[in-house]
Design an enzyme around this catalytic site. Structure first.
Site, PDB file in Angstrom:
ATOM      1  N   LYS A  17     -13.671  -6.163   7.885  1.00 49.84           N
ATOM      2  CA  LYS A  17     -12.899  -7.563   8.207  1.00 49.84           C
ATOM      3  C   LYS A  17     -11.488  -7.213   8.446  1.00 49.84           C
ATOM      4  CE  LYS A  17     -14.221 -11.231   5.816  1.00 49.84           C
ATOM      5  NZ  LYS A  17     -14.688 -12.059   4.680  1.00 49.84           N
TER       6      LYS A  17
ATOM      7  N   GLY B 197       0.864  -1.112  -0.123  1.00 48.56           N
ATOM      8  CA  GLY B 197      -0.032   0.276   0.105  1.00 48.56           C
ATOM      9  C   GLY B 197       0.855   1.217  -0.056  1.00 48.56           C
TER      10      GLY B 197
ATOM     11  N   TYR C 293     -15.059   2.249   8.499  1.00 46.84           N
ATOM     12  CA  TYR C 293     -13.804   2.540   8.697  1.00 46.84           C
ATOM     13  C   TYR C 293     -13.444   2.763  10.233  1.00 46.84           C
ATOM     14  CZ  TYR C 293      -8.937   4.211   7.736  1.00 46.84           C
ATOM     15  OH  TYR C 293      -7.583   4.591   7.757  1.00 46.84           O
TER      16      TYR C 293
END
Ligand code: UDP
Length: 312
Positions: A92, A11, A146
């Site tokens: 998750k 990322g 989030y």
């Protein structure tokens, strides 16, 4: 040398973090599902024999061989567009993924460094936000996937700390920008840059008076590194306390790109926080850290990256 497991290694932040750990001589085992990450982010690091990378979704059982000193859990969709597009994977990876990361830390007698977020403060009623502020979050709104995943992750990490005595560090990351942001992640900085470079209108949400405090990625990684190697535990804000309105950010991007794009005012997303600014007293005191890259300098290098990487 120490060995780290980094989730979300491909990322935006995870890849910069892997590079820093390798540069410090650490061994790194990186995981990424590539839902929002990209292997290209690790291209600088991939020649390094001390990096091993596996495409893997860490919400599944996480099996790691060999010793581990720190698990750095950075896997998660992190831009509002990404977590609105992937609400269930976001929940998750924040919940089950954190559970897996803690499981590895416990099995290996390692510590956990959790990538948390200023979103745990929600639309804050205390300004700037110190670590002691509990936040103002809408659990059932679109951003709740989030915000609440990260709040749960923090709660679970602290429970493992209390019950199993695992060293836990929680970095609450405020808005960060720099090379490797994706053109289409929907955040203000990449949107404004891509719009300005294409000569399209810059889409400012609302009247643009809402504020954010933007930290350049190199500063952020320096703060995380210092936190990692310090004795400090628990939550730590890392971000730049220099606050700007979104309209000011749009105008600065336009000026730095030399674009003639106009600014248009569009609808404000649901639960978009009005203000955001870190109180970094703790980082200053414990880590001797504060952001040093001026916004114009960081934006210029991000624009340079965008000109080459996004058109390639
Ligand atoms: N924003 C904007 N135009 C855009 C994208 C975002 O005005 O094209 C606004 C957004 O509504 C928010 C701020 O910029 O007020 C920062 O948004 P971003 O998605 O970068 O991060 P957030 O801080 O909301 O997580």
């Amino acid at each position: 040398m120490p060995r780290a497991v980094v989730t979300g290694a491909a990322g935006f932040l995870g890849s910069h973090l892997c590079e820093r750990l390798l540069a410090e001589g650490w061994d790194v085992l990186g995981f990424d599902s590539l839902l929002t990450g990209s292997p290209g982010n690790l291209s600088n690091a991939s020649g390094n024999a001390r990096l091993r990378f596996e495409r893997y979704d860490v919400t599944n059982y996480l099996m790691v061989e060999g010793p581990v000193d720190w698990v750095l859990h950075f896997a998660s969709p992190a831009s509002p567009r990404d977590y609105l597009d992937h609400p269930i994977p976001t929940l998750k990876v924040g919940a089950i993924g954190t559970f897996r990361a803690l499981g590895v830390a416990k099995a290996k007698n390692a510590g956990l460094l959790l990538a948390s977020t200023s979103e745990v403060y929600g639309d804050p009623q205390v300004h700037p936000q110190p670590e002691s502020y509990w936040g103002h979050v809408n659990p059932v709104g679109p951003r709740g996937v989030y915000d609440e995943a990260k709040r749960f992750a923090e709660a679970m990490a602290m429970a493992y700390h209390r019950v199993h005595d695992i060293p836990v560090k929680i970095v609450r990351i405020f808005n960060t920008y720099g090379p490797r942001l994706r053109k289409n992640d929907g955040r203000a900085v990449p949107n404004f840059i891509s719009q300005a470079l294409a000569g399209q209108p810059l889409t400012v949400h609302g009247d643009g008076s809402q504020t954010r405090s933007l930290c350049y990625v190199d500063d952020l990684i320096e703060g995380i590194w210092r936190f990692l190697v310090s004795d400090a535990l628990g939550p730590m804000n890392i971000g730049n306390p220099k606050e700007e309105s979104v309209l000011e950010i749009a105008k600065l991007v336009r000026a730095l790109t030399g674009s003639k794009s106009e600014v248009t005012f569009t609808e404000r997303p649901v639960d978009d926080p009005e203000v955001r600014c870190p109180d970094i007293s703790r980082a200053r005191a414990c880590l001797g850290w504060e952001a040093s890259v001026p916004l114009e300098v960081g934006l210029a290098s991000t624009i340079e990256y965008a000109r080459t990487a996004w058109d390639a």
